[in-house]
Scaffold this motif. Structure first.
Motif, PDB file in Angstrom:
ATOM      1  N   HIS A 167      42.784  36.409  40.933  1.00 21.23           N
ATOM      2  CA  HIS A 167      43.631  35.112  41.425  1.00 21.23           C
ATOM      3  C   HIS A 167      43.578  34.120  40.515  1.00 21.23           C
ATOM      4  O   HIS A 167      44.638  33.614  40.343  1.00 21.23           O
ATOM      5  N   LEU A 168      42.433  33.590  40.121  1.00 24.31           N
ATOM      6  CA  LEU A 168      42.663  32.197  39.196  1.00 24.31           C
ATOM      7  C   LEU A 168      43.253  32.653  37.896  1.00 24.31           C
ATOM      8  O   LEU A 168      43.938  31.794  37.315  1.00 24.31           O
ATOM      9  N   THR A 169      43.277  33.726  37.461  1.00 24.54           N
ATOM     10  CA  THR A 169      44.056  34.331  36.166  1.00 24.54           C
ATOM     11  C   THR A 169      45.390  34.327  36.701  1.00 24.54           C
ATOM     12  O   THR A 169      46.279  33.516  35.774  1.00 24.54           O
ATOM     13  N   ASP A 170      45.890  34.448  37.590  1.00 28.27           N
ATOM     14  CA  ASP A 170      47.241  34.549  38.168  1.00 28.27           C
ATOM     15  C   ASP A 170      47.694  33.011  38.416  1.00 28.27           C
ATOM     16  O   ASP A 170      48.853  32.801  38.202  1.00 28.27           O
ATOM     17  N   LEU A 171      46.778  32.222  38.967  1.00 27.56           N
ATOM     18  CA  LEU A 171      47.268  30.777  39.147  1.00 27.56           C
ATOM     19  C   LEU A 171      47.171  30.019  38.306  1.00 27.56           C
ATOM     20  O   LEU A 171      48.150  29.399  37.849  1.00 27.56           O
TER      21      LEU A 171
ATOM     22  N   VAL B  13      49.584  39.553  44.175  1.00 30.89           N
ATOM     23  CA  VAL B  13      49.328  40.621  43.132  1.00 30.89           C
ATOM     24  C   VAL B  13      50.603  40.522  41.949  1.00 30.89           C
ATOM     25  O   VAL B  13      51.757  40.433  42.125  1.00 30.89           O
ATOM     26  N   ASP B  14      49.719  40.683  40.626  1.00 33.64           N
ATOM     27  CA  ASP B  14      50.863  40.674  39.707  1.00 33.64           C
ATOM     28  C   ASP B  14      51.152  41.994  39.347  1.00 33.64           C
ATOM     29  O   ASP B  14      50.789  42.951  39.091  1.00 33.64           O
ATOM     30  N   LEU B  15      52.786  42.156  39.513  1.00 30.71           N
ATOM     31  CA  LEU B  15      53.373  43.169  39.607  1.00 30.71           C
ATOM     32  C   LEU B  15      53.738  43.874  38.144  1.00 30.71           C
ATOM     33  O   LEU B  15      54.136  45.006  38.029  1.00 30.71           O
ATOM     34  N   GLU B  16      53.251  42.896  37.256  1.00 29.61           N
ATOM     35  CA  GLU B  16      53.354  43.640  35.843  1.00 29.61           C
ATOM     36  C   GLU B  16      52.197  44.293  35.372  1.00 29.61           C
ATOM     37  O   GLU B  16      52.266  45.236  34.564  1.00 29.61           O
TER      38      GLU B  16
END
Length: 265
Positions: free
Chosen positions: A26-30, A190-193
């Protein structure tokens, strides 16, 4: 770097990449989103559940990561049974790291803390330095009406905003007495990539699985994740279905020793 780097946001967390887990993902996405517009500092620890080498200081464009060195890699899982000891293990390096960050970067306007240890540190230093504070629960803690619970009420009540990871987490905050005006819900996305549909048989072949229908569990091997309930459910499933469990934790050896006999068709 201090002249060029002037973060407005500091994220405080016991875990960050390359450690693997829900909070870390989550923190990577954020931070990938935030750094497109703002400079952001992450104050964290070296991996606490993953044995992997990391840099103490890492720069990625508008993102700066500080990993505060601390003893006892692997203690996190052991101390899960004793929340108070875990708190005293995790909090000191976060406190020192955030204190240094606030002294070094007066440009910081917002502290975004993850979990209880980060929230406790932020409740103290955020008030001293006059910063806006945001605390994400990250977990369901199962607080009781005891000394630990009263401290939790003060920690989360001191924040300007509390983001709950789920409805269960929000209900726990309500029971602590946190006013509803402070509460918000922010489920992880969710990172769809990265997570996207692919050919099932090709994917199974890559990891060496058979063509049978398969169910995968990935997570920390602790009771809160429901792994024992999963093992009980496996007993009721036809043997033609494969189950895979990937993870680490205090229950790893116990789980490895369990013998499961599936039902016949």
């Amino acid at each position: 770097m201090s002249d060029m780097f002037k973060p407005k946001i500091v994220i405080l967390s016991i875990a960050f990449r390359p450690n693997v887990g829900g909070v870390e993902t989550h923190l990577t996405d954020l931070t990938n989103e935030i750094k497109q517009k703002y400079q952001v500092l992450v104050v964290t620890l070296p991996p606490i559940t993953t044995k992997v080498a990391t840099k103490t200081i890492e720069r990625d464009g508008n993102l700066l990561i500080w990993r505060i060195s601390w003893f006892g890699n692997g203690l996190f899982n052991i101390l899960l049974k004793w929340p108070i000891l875990e708190f005293f293990y995790l909090t000191p390096p976060l406190f020192v790291g955030l204190l240094i960050a606030l002294l070094k970067y007066p440009s910081i306007q917002v502290i975004h803390a993850q979990g209880f240890s980060g929230g406790f540190t932020t409740a103290i230093l955020g008030k001293i330095f006059g910063k806006k504070t945001l605390v994400s629960t990250a977990y369901v803690f199962h607080f009781k009406d005891d000394f630990y619970g009263r401290i939790a009420r003060w920690v989360f009540g001191s924040a300007d905003r509390v983001l709950c990871v789920s409805e269960a987490s929000m209900e726990e905050m309500r029971k602590l007495g946190i006013v509803k005006e402070k509460l918000g819900k922010c489920p992880y996305w969710v990172d769809l990539e990265i997570f996207k549909p692919t050919d099932k048989q090709t994917a199974k072949k890559k990891v060496g699985w058979s063509s049978k229908f398969s169910i995968l569990f990935i997570g920390r091997l602790v009771r809160e994740k429901g792994v024992f309930e999963l093992l009980e459910a496996i007993k009721l499933v036809p043997k033609e279905i494969n189950f895979y469990i990937i993870g680490d934790g205090i229950l790893k050896k116990e789980i490895q020793q369990i013998q499961i006999k599936k039902v016949e068709n």
